[in-house]
Structure formats: structure tokens, C-alpha cells
Design a protein around this motif. Structure first.
Motif, PDB file in Angstrom:
ATOM      1  N   PRO A 267       0.250 -10.491   5.547  1.00  0.00           N
ATOM      2  CA  PRO A 267       1.262  -9.561   6.050  1.00  0.00           C
ATOM      3  C   PRO A 267       2.635 -10.169   6.293  1.00  0.00           C
ATOM      4  CG  PRO A 267      -0.833  -9.075   7.069  1.00  0.00           C
ATOM      5  CD  PRO A 267      -1.037 -10.336   6.251  1.00  0.00           C
ATOM      6  N   ARG A 268       2.699 -11.384   6.817  1.00  0.00           N
ATOM      7  CA  ARG A 268       4.024 -11.972   7.066  1.00  0.00           C
ATOM      8  C   ARG A 268       4.736 -12.257   5.744  1.00  0.00           C
ATOM      9  NH1 ARG A 268       6.272 -15.609  11.157  1.00  0.00           N
ATOM     10  NH2 ARG A 268       8.507 -15.128  11.061  1.00  0.00           N
ATOM     11  N   ALA A 269       3.990 -12.805   4.768  1.00  0.00           N
ATOM     12  CA  ALA A 269       4.588 -13.061   3.457  1.00  0.00           C
ATOM     13  C   ALA A 269       4.887 -11.764   2.723  1.00  0.00           C
ATOM     14  CB  ALA A 269       3.656 -13.938   2.622  1.00  0.00           C
ATOM     15  N   ALA A 270       4.083 -10.733   2.977  1.00  0.00           N
ATOM     16  CA  ALA A 270       4.315  -9.440   2.340  1.00  0.00           C
ATOM     17  C   ALA A 270       5.605  -8.795   2.809  1.00  0.00           C
ATOM     18  CB  ALA A 270       3.137  -8.507   2.602  1.00  0.00           C
ATOM     19  N   SER A 271       6.144  -9.260   3.938  1.00  0.00           N
ATOM     20  CA  SER A 271       7.430  -8.732   4.388  1.00  0.00           C
ATOM     21  C   SER A 271       8.568  -9.190   3.476  1.00  0.00           C
ATOM     22  CB  SER A 271       7.705  -9.151   5.841  1.00  0.00           C
ATOM     23  OG  SER A 271       7.933 -10.542   5.948  1.00  0.00           O
ATOM     24  N   TYR A 272       8.273 -10.143   2.570  1.00  0.00           N
ATOM     25  CA  TYR A 272       9.213 -10.500   1.506  1.00  0.00           C
ATOM     26  C   TYR A 272       8.904  -9.723   0.234  1.00  0.00           C
ATOM     27  CZ  TYR A 272      10.673 -14.531   4.313  1.00  0.00           C
ATOM     28  OH  TYR A 272      11.172 -15.331   5.305  1.00  0.00           O
ATOM     29  N   THR A 273       7.619  -9.435   0.000  1.00  0.00           N
ATOM     30  CA  THR A 273       7.217  -8.680  -1.180  1.00  0.00           C
ATOM     31  C   THR A 273       7.746  -7.256  -1.103  1.00  0.00           C
ATOM     32  OG1 THR A 273       5.191  -9.975  -1.395  1.00  0.00           O
ATOM     33  CG2 THR A 273       5.216  -7.815  -2.453  1.00  0.00           C
ATOM     34  N   ILE A 274       7.492  -6.605   0.030  1.00  0.00           N
ATOM     35  CA  ILE A 274       8.044  -5.279   0.314  1.00  0.00           C
ATOM     36  C   ILE A 274       9.029  -5.504   1.455  1.00  0.00           C
ATOM     37  CG2 ILE A 274       7.510  -2.913   1.005  1.00  0.00           C
ATOM     38  CD1 ILE A 274       4.691  -3.364  -0.089  1.00  0.00           C
ATOM     39  N   PRO A 275      10.268  -5.872   1.144  1.00  0.00           N
ATOM     40  CA  PRO A 275      11.171  -6.406   2.163  1.00  0.00           C
ATOM     41  C   PRO A 275      11.401  -5.452   3.325  1.00  0.00           C
ATOM     42  CG  PRO A 275      12.053  -6.783  -0.034  1.00  0.00           C
ATOM     43  CD  PRO A 275      10.903  -5.856  -0.191  1.00  0.00           C
ATOM     44  N   THR A 276      11.315  -5.998   4.506  1.00  0.00           N
ATOM     45  CA  THR A 276      11.502  -5.227   5.723  1.00  0.00           C
ATOM     46  C   THR A 276      12.988  -5.119   6.065  1.00  0.00           C
ATOM     47  OG1 THR A 276      11.434  -7.155   7.174  1.00  0.00           O
ATOM     48  CG2 THR A 276       9.316  -6.166   6.557  1.00  0.00           C
ATOM     49  N   TYR A 277      13.282  -4.331   7.097  1.00  0.00           N
ATOM     50  CA  TYR A 277      14.673  -4.190   7.506  1.00  0.00           C
ATOM     51  C   TYR A 277      15.200  -5.432   8.208  1.00  0.00           C
ATOM     52  CZ  TYR A 277      12.656  -2.635  12.038  1.00  0.00           C
ATOM     53  OH  TYR A 277      11.956  -2.524  13.227  1.00  0.00           O
ATOM     54  N   PHE A 278      14.331  -6.392   8.479  1.00  0.00           N
ATOM     55  CA  PHE A 278      14.776  -7.658   9.058  1.00  0.00           C
ATOM     56  C   PHE A 278      15.333  -8.602   7.994  1.00  0.00           C
ATOM     57  CE2 PHE A 278      11.270  -6.132  11.739  1.00  0.00           C
ATOM     58  CZ  PHE A 278      11.900  -6.091  12.970  1.00  0.00           C
ATOM     59  N   LYS A 279      15.022  -8.318   6.734  1.00  0.00           N
ATOM     60  CA  LYS A 279      15.400  -9.215   5.647  1.00  0.00           C
ATOM     61  C   LYS A 279      16.807  -8.908   5.153  1.00  0.00           C
ATOM     62  CE  LYS A 279      11.481 -11.479   5.314  1.00  0.00           C
ATOM     63  NZ  LYS A 279      10.937 -11.194   6.641  1.00  0.00           N
ATOM     64  N   GLY A 280      17.427  -9.923   4.590  1.00  0.00           N
ATOM     65  CA  GLY A 280      18.763  -9.758   4.045  1.00  0.00           C
ATOM     66  C   GLY A 280      18.749  -8.998   2.730  1.00  0.00           C
ATOM     67  N   ARG A 281      19.905  -8.718   2.215  1.00  0.00           N
ATOM     68  CA  ARG A 281      20.040  -7.993   0.959  1.00  0.00           C
ATOM     69  C   ARG A 281      19.987  -8.951  -0.224  1.00  0.00           C
ATOM     70  NH1 ARG A 281      22.275  -2.647   2.376  1.00  0.00           N
ATOM     71  NH2 ARG A 281      22.696  -2.680   4.620  1.00  0.00           N
ATOM     72  N   ARG A 282      19.672  -8.392  -1.410  1.00  0.00           N
ATOM     73  CA  ARG A 282      19.640  -9.168  -2.663  1.00  0.00           C
ATOM     74  C   ARG A 282      18.733 -10.386  -2.505  1.00  0.00           C
ATOM     75  NH1 ARG A 282      25.032  -9.068  -5.328  1.00  0.00           N
ATOM     76  NH2 ARG A 282      24.883 -11.324  -5.204  1.00  0.00           N
ATOM     77  N   LEU A 283      17.510 -10.118  -2.080  1.00  0.00           N
ATOM     78  CA  LEU A 283      16.628 -11.146  -1.546  1.00  0.00           C
ATOM     79  C   LEU A 283      16.267 -12.235  -2.557  1.00  0.00           C
ATOM     80  CD1 LEU A 283      15.257 -11.627   1.188  1.00  0.00           C
ATOM     81  CD2 LEU A 283      13.258 -10.432   0.320  1.00  0.00           C
ATOM     82  N   VAL A 433      20.678  -2.982  18.035  1.00  0.00           N
ATOM     83  CA  VAL A 433      20.205  -4.346  17.819  1.00  0.00           C
ATOM     84  C   VAL A 433      20.735  -4.852  16.472  1.00  0.00           C
ATOM     85  CG1 VAL A 433      18.181  -4.258  19.308  1.00  0.00           C
ATOM     86  CG2 VAL A 433      18.013  -3.372  16.978  1.00  0.00           C
ATOM     87  N   PRO A 434      20.953  -6.152  16.325  1.00  0.00           N
ATOM     88  CA  PRO A 434      21.722  -6.659  15.176  1.00  0.00           C
ATOM     89  C   PRO A 434      21.025  -6.572  13.830  1.00  0.00           C
ATOM     90  CG  PRO A 434      20.895  -8.481  16.520  1.00  0.00           C
ATOM     91  CD  PRO A 434      20.622  -7.216  17.288  1.00  0.00           C
ATOM     92  N   PHE A 435      19.696  -6.336  13.811  1.00  0.00           N
ATOM     93  CA  PHE A 435      18.971  -6.333  12.532  1.00  0.00           C
ATOM     94  C   PHE A 435      18.687  -4.919  12.039  1.00  0.00           C
ATOM     95  CE2 PHE A 435      16.497  -7.666  16.251  1.00  0.00           C
ATOM     96  CZ  PHE A 435      15.753  -6.523  16.490  1.00  0.00           C
ATOM     97  N   LYS A 436      19.387  -3.923  12.567  1.00  0.00           N
ATOM     98  CA  LYS A 436      19.162  -2.545  12.133  1.00  0.00           C
ATOM     99  C   LYS A 436      20.332  -2.027  11.287  1.00  0.00           C
ATOM    100  CE  LYS A 436      15.969  -0.214  13.421  1.00  0.00           C
ATOM    101  NZ  LYS A 436      15.437   0.218  14.707  1.00  0.00           N
ATOM    102  N   ASN A 437      20.861  -2.876  10.416  1.00  0.00           N
ATOM    103  CA  ASN A 437      22.007  -2.467   9.607  1.00  0.00           C
ATOM    104  C   ASN A 437      21.648  -1.376   8.602  1.00  0.00           C
ATOM    105  OD1 ASN A 437      23.920  -4.186  10.786  1.00  0.00           O
ATOM    106  ND2 ASN A 437      23.236  -5.915   9.550  1.00  0.00           N
ATOM    107  N   TYR A 438      20.423  -1.436   8.057  1.00  0.00           N
ATOM    108  CA  TYR A 438      20.017  -0.381   7.130  1.00  0.00           C
ATOM    109  C   TYR A 438      19.981   0.967   7.845  1.00  0.00           C
ATOM    110  CZ  TYR A 438      18.498  -4.139   3.963  1.00  0.00           C
ATOM    111  OH  TYR A 438      18.456  -5.238   3.147  1.00  0.00           O
ATOM    112  N   MET A 439      19.441   0.973   9.050  1.00  0.00           N
ATOM    113  CA  MET A 439      19.398   2.206   9.841  1.00  0.00           C
ATOM    114  C   MET A 439      20.808   2.660  10.215  1.00  0.00           C
ATOM    115  SD  MET A 439      17.530   4.533  11.409  1.00  0.00           S
ATOM    116  CE  MET A 439      15.896   3.964  11.888  1.00  0.00           C
ATOM    117  N   LYS A 440      21.675   1.714  10.524  1.00  0.00           N
ATOM    118  CA  LYS A 440      23.051   2.065  10.872  1.00  0.00           C
ATOM    119  C   LYS A 440      23.742   2.740   9.698  1.00  0.00           C
ATOM    120  CE  LYS A 440      27.286   0.125  12.850  1.00  0.00           C
ATOM    121  NZ  LYS A 440      27.977  -1.106  13.300  1.00  0.00           N
ATOM    122  N   ASP A 441      23.532   2.208   8.498  1.00  0.00           N
ATOM    123  CA  ASP A 441      24.106   2.835   7.303  1.00  0.00           C
ATOM    124  C   ASP A 441      23.603   4.272   7.150  1.00  0.00           C
ATOM    125  OD1 ASP A 441      25.404   0.483   6.722  1.00  0.00           O
ATOM    126  OD2 ASP A 441      23.991  -0.151   5.167  1.00  0.00           O
TER     127      ASP A 441
END
Length: 651
Positions: A267-283, A433-441
Motif C-alpha cells: 500500500p505505501r508503494a502503491a501510493s506512487y503507482t496510483i499517486p495520492t494527493y500527497f505526491k507531487g506532479r509529473r511524478l 493544509v499544505p498538501f491539498k493543492n489538488y483539492m484547492k484547484d
């Protein structure tokens, strides 16, 4: 015709083994739960394929499609390609894509050690039995011998040939995310001592044998794409250099390398496979660029790429040849067309909530949190003039905004009342919170679209029954949302409100106890950790129930980061009072504890604000519809958007 070509690199055709792709955009593989549980083709799947093709991509890859389709398959409702009897349905899917402007591919896979296992289920074919993800599964595994390997290779060959007969011109072999063929590549999952284990050369031997066999079987006129994790993001897993070496060897047989990342079964590595909102863009773009340096075939890249602007820069800079997206198209199926028309501000952004992907775990209804119309072709039809209604929408949160936008698209008359001075409801707090930029957009888009919808907006007025009687609408949609819980705990008046902490309008000091193990509480805790604070989270629910409603990979990412920071999560603590000695709690066994900190945060959740709605329903009956948070506890903006949309469509 358009004289000036926008996004010239994105819309430059590319010819791959005789197949002309009209642009450099792929609809990435996605498990959409549209086939029957046994994998048979359905009209729902065909209709969804038509919608995918209408997005404007050059080709669509049908997600995870097992080469052995049985009750051990990783997901329900995956397309069955394991029998000639399936070819008719497969061909219908091909024609649905091609008639609507897109080529079609299919991601052939087998889960291996990630299969469903247990009594009555066929044994899972695995590379190394001792590398089970769950030791309890070992009795239900079969470590592959030479015959098993040959049989599985033939399954890949047969599936690929069947796809070709059905009309597919492209086929993808899934060699990423620690799926079966990737399990041979990875030193984490492959600990064999024969010629197929040990050295990197040995570990890639069998995957290359499979590729060679598939190429020989499908001939020179079918495109083969492989999906590879640049790195698995697990301890002892596949690293970048070994992955690049494999890509270089594989290009003898394949035509496109699709660069992804992570491991779906961790699951932790899968957060890169299906990138979460905590991850940066253009991963994965930098990984793709490194692959481009080593390869002479086209490279595709996927991973939190959200716009044609990003795709254009990636391709123009030579870091990749093709860009794959999925969730951004789900959020707005007109992303490509709006971009070409210069309407970028009208594109609905994906929030990376993964409520769509979370449906896969239980094969529940698949949809999109921000786009209730995902998969639906055509515009919303306007109602005949004689059927137009005067509708009041009470509440300007996500449910109310969705209702107002939809009502106006249908041609109704709509007035939206919001008692505050701004739209957005509690989403305004969620994006602090600072990691909710996708939600902010997304929030900014939602507010913008509501203001542009043509609905009459009334701010600063709290609606009463008298207001409704004076307005005299034909129907009322109540979307009053929820309000923060402030329970009668002694000393709670000294406790900080979570919204004030997230907004940095109060000082927390260096040590903080967050009261509440829900999403709001744990996101607040992570934001505090990022600021260097020492954080403890307490709740009366068991620790294992913290953020229980959060989709699995976002949850793993959030909990993993909190663990990295050393945050303490303590469950089964009933809060008794807040004193000068700390917050006083009681365990399930009656023991009393004190948790001392510089400050305490009330993140004990929200309760539905439903009094007005219930009063209106009692007064006006079926002409009143309640939607969103005001309906009950445990809601989310997925429900708010869908209920707001459905209410507006049913008037």
C-alpha cells in the motif's frame, strides 16, 4: 480549420510499427468494473469505451486484464480474454473505440502472489513461495516449475493472439507494480536459486522469454507496449538501474516502454503507482527521461500529469514521446477539447482522492467524486419550456454548487442561498493544509463554475421556512452541510479549533495533542509534523479504525508519513476533560491517562446540519430534497456531488 496549432508536440502524429497514433496521448490502463463478474463483455463496458474514445486520446488501454481468468483473479469484472468465445465481445469493444476515433490496447496481466487465495480457489502461480505477501497464503501457492512457466507463457501468447484476432492493433504486457512478470524482475519477490533467480540477468530471463514468444506469435504488424516500474519503492525491490537494463533488453521485442512506478501489492508503494494527493506532479518524468537516454523506441510516461500544458512541455523537452493520463480524463472528459478551445479554466480538476480506484477493492459502483457524468456521452439535455421549474438551493457547499450548476444546464430557474459570504462550505477549511493543492484547484474551479452558471446567488442570508414561503419555489434542494462538533467536555473552551490550527491563526507551541482520528484530525497532525511539531493523536475509536473511510492508498500514504515523523496515534481513549495537567482520558478497561502538550486541537468531526431540511420536508413534503452532509454522518464530497447532481436531474 484551426490555423495556429496548439500544443504542437502533443498533436504530432507518431507511427509505431505501422500503426498511426493521431496524437501523443494515451488513456492509461484503468480498472473500471464495467464487465460482468465472469469477465463477459457488457453494454456498459462498450458504452464506456465509446466515452473514452470521445475524449480525443489517440489510444485507450483497457486496464488489468488477466491471462488466467478465474476466481483467483486480482479484481472482479475484468475483461475475459481467455477463450475464443470471448472474441466476439472483444471485437465489439474494438469497434466502439475505433468508430469513435481511438485505437485500443489491452493490459495483459497476472497477479501472481497478489492473487486472491484460499480454500476452493485455484493455487496462485508464484515465482518464489517463501516471498508470500501474507504467510497465511503459502498453502494456496504453487511455486512455478518449468512446465508451469511454459503454460503461463502460453497463456500470454494465447491472450495476445486472441486480442489480435479481435482487432486490437496494440497490446500491453503488464511488467510493472510487482505484478507477475515484474515479480520475476524484482529481488524482493524473486529469490529463486535456478537460472531464473539471483543475478539481474537471470531475473529478467523469463520475462524476456515471454516477450519473445508473444512477439513471434503476433508477428511484425502488432504493436507491443510494456508497462514497467522505474523503481518499486519497496525495501529490496527493483531499482532504477536494473529497470533501465531490463527496458534496454526488452526493446528487441517491444515498441513502446510505458514508465510507471511502485508496487500495487504494497500500500505505501502503491501510493506512487496510483499517486495520492500527497505526491507531487509529473511524478515519473525524470525516470522517463533516463529511459529515453538508453532506448531507441518511444517512451510513454504516466503519474500525476494533469494537463495538456504539462504534456506539451514533457514531449517538447524530449523527456517522453507519449503521455498517459486517466484520472484527469475521468474528472473532465472534455479536457482535450476545452484545452484546444482555450477554456483551460473550465476544466474540472481531479483531486486525487482515489474514491474511483477504491471501488476496486469491493467491486462496488465505479464513478468519479467530482464528475457524476463520467462515462456519459453528450451534454445535459434541457427540459422543455413547459417543464421548467423555479428551484431554491439552500447551501453553497459542493452539493449545493453541483445542484445549481446542473439545474442551470437543464434550463431551470435557480436561486442559491448561502448564509456566509462565500461559496465552498467546509471545503474551504479542507484545503488549508499544505498538501491539498489538488483539492484547492477543484474548489476554485467549482466556485468559478457556479458563479458562471447563471444561477442567482444570495449571500449572507440564513434561510427559514418563511424565506421559502416568500420565495414560493416549485422545489427546494437543501444542502446545508455539516457543522463542527463541540461536545460538552469540561475545559473544551480552552481547546483550539482544527480550522484555526490549519489556517495558522493560532499558536500551537511545539507539542500538540490532536483529538480526533478522522481524516481532518490526521491531516492536521501531518501538517503540524511538517512544521516540526511533536504530535499525538487520540480518539475513542480503536487505532486501527483511524481514517477508516479513506481510500486505501491515500490512507497508507498518510499513516506512513505520520509514522515517519514519529507521530503517536492512540485509540480507545474516551476524553473526560481538559485540565492544566493535560487531556484526561479513560481506556476501555477504565484506566485514566493524561496526555500533556502545549496545545490541544478539537478535530472531533462534524455533525449534519439538518434541522431546516427536516422542517421543510415536514412542511412541503416531496418538493424538498436533502443532499450532501446534511443527510447523515460519515459523508464525503463524492456523495455531495452525486446527490446534488441527481437531485437536479430529477426535478
Amino acid at each position: 480549420m484551426q490555423k495556429e496549432k496548439k500544443y504542437p508536440h502533443v498533436f504530432s502524429p507518431i507511427k509505431v510499427r505501422g500503426v498511426i497514433l493521431k496524437n501523443r496521448l494515451q488513456y492509461a490502463p484503468t480498472v473500471v468494473l464495467k464487465c460482468a463478474p465472469n469477465g463477459d463483455m457488457t453494454q456498459d463496458m462498450i458504452d464506456f469505451m465509446k466515452w473514452q474514445a470521445k475524449t480525443g486520446v489517440s489510444y485507450i488501454t483497457v486496464g488489468d486484464t488477466p491471462v488466467v481468468h478465474d476466481n483467483a483473479s486480482a479484481w472482479l469484472c475484468e475483461m475475459n480474454v481467455n477463450s475464443d468465445d470471448c472474441i466476439h465481445g472483444m471485437n465489439a469493444l474494438v469497434m466502439a473505440a475505433r468508430k469513435n476515433g481511438a485505437e485500443i490496447s489491452v493490459e495483459l496481466a497476472y497477479a501472481g502472489r497478489g492473487n486472491k487465495m484460499g480454500p476452493g480457489i485455484p493455487p496462485a502461480m508464484v515465482v518464489s513461495k517463501e516471498r508470500a505477501l501474507n504467510p497465511d497464503d503459502i498453502p494456496y501457492m504453487k511455486e512455478m516449475d518449468r512446465k508451469d512457466m511454459d503454460d503461463m507463457k502460453q497463456h500470454y501468447v494465447d491472450a495476445a493472439v486472441r486480442c489480435k484476432i479481435a482487432g486490437f492493433r496494440i497490446v500491453m504486457l503488464h511488467m510493472a507494480h510487482n505484478n507477475f512478470l515484474a515479480q520475476w524482475l524484482s529481488p524482493d519477490s524473486n529469490v529463486r536459486t535456478d537460472e531464473y533467480g539471483g543475478s539481474p540477468e537471470n531475473r529478467r530471463r523469463y520475462p524476456l522469454e515471454v516477450l519473445k514468444a508473444v512477439r513471434e506469435a503476433v508477428g511484425d504488424d502488432m504493436v507491443i507496449e510494456i508497462r514497467v516500474s522505474a523503481q518499486e519503492d519497496i525495501e529490496g525491490g527493483l531499482c532504477l538501474e536494473e529497470s533501465l537494463d531490463f527496458m534496454e533488453a526488452a526493446q528487441e521485442y517491444v515498441d513502446i516502454i510505458h514508465v510507471s512506478r511502485g508496487s500495487i501489492f504494497h500500500p505505501r508503494a502503491a501510493s506512487y503507482t496510483i499517486p495520492t494527493y500527497f505526491k507531487g506532479r509529473r511524478l515519473n518524468v525524470d525516470f522517463a527521461a533516463k529511459a529515453k537516454e538508453r532506448l531507441h523506441i518511444p517512451v510513454c510516461v504516466v503519474g500525476n500529469i494533469t494537463s495538456l500544458e504539462e504534456a506539451e512541455e514533457i514531449i517538447a523537452s524530449g523527456k517522453a514521446d507519449i503521455v498517459a493520463m486517466a484520472k484527469s480524463y475521468m474528472a473532465d472528459g472534455d479536457l482535450i477539447w476545452k484545452s484546444l478551445e482555450g477554456r483551460v479554466d473550465d476544466i474540472c480538476p481531479c483531486t486525487r482522492c482515489d474514491l474511483c480506484g477504491n471501488a476496486n477493492n469491493h467491486a462496488t459502483e465505479w464513478s468519479c467524486a467530482v464528475n457524476p457524468r463520467v462515462g456519459v456521452l453528450g451534454e445535459i439535455e434541457k427540459v422543455p419550456e413547459k417543464d421548467r421549474k423555479k428551484v431554491m438551493v439552500i447551501g453553497g457547499g459542493p452539493a449545493g454548487m453541483m445542484a445549481a450548476q446542473t439545474l442551470m444546464k437543464r434550463g431551470h430557474e435557480c436561486t442559491l442561498y448561502e448564509k456566509s459570504q462565500r461559496l465552498g462550505g467546509l471545503l474551504n477549511d479542507a484545503v488549508l493544509v499544505p498538501f491539498k493543492n489538488y483539492m484547492k484547484d477543484y474548489l476554485e474551479w467549482d466556485i468559478r463554475q457556479t458563479k458562471k452558471s447563471g444561477a442567482r446567488l444570495v449571500f449572507g442570508e440564513e434561510v427559514t421556512i418563511e424565506t421559502v414561503e416568500k420565495e414560493n419555489p416549485d422545489a427546494v434542494i437543501v444542502a446545508t452541510g455539516s457543522k463542527y462538533v463541540n461536545p460538552p467536555i469540561p475545559g473544551i473552551d480552552k481547546v483550539l479549533a482544527v480550522r484555526d490550527v490549519d489556517a495558522h491563526t493560532v499558536d500551537t507551541g511545539d507539542t500538540v495533542v490532536v483529538c480526533g482520528g478522522g481524516i481532518t484530525g490526521l491531516e492536521c497532525a501531518l501538517a503540524l509534523c511538517l512544521e516540526g511539531k511533536k504530535v499525538t493523536v487520540i480518539d475513542m475509536i480503536p487505532k486501527e479504525s483511524f481514517v477508516a473511510q479513506m481510500p486505501i492508498f491515500n490512507k497508507a500514504d498518510l499513516l506512513g508519513q505520520l509514522d515517519d515523523f514519529g507521530a503517536k496515534l492512540i485509540g480507545s481513549q474516551k476524553i473526560l476533560e481538559f485540565t492544566d495537567d493535560g487531556v484526561k482520558t479513560e481506556d476501555a478497561d477504565g484506566s485514566v491517562n493524561f496526555y500533556k502538550a502545549d496545545s490541544y486541537v478539537n478535530a472531533l468531526g462534524v455533525a449534519p446540519d439538518q434541522k431546516l431540511g427536516l422542517d421543510l420536508m415536514e412542511r412541503f413534503g416531496t418538493d424538498v430534497i436533502m443532499v450532501g452532509d446534511c443527510v447523515s454522518k460519515g459523508r464525503n464530497y463524492y456523495m455531495a456531488n452525486h446527490e446534488g447532481y441527481n437531485a437536479a436531474m430529477n426535478i
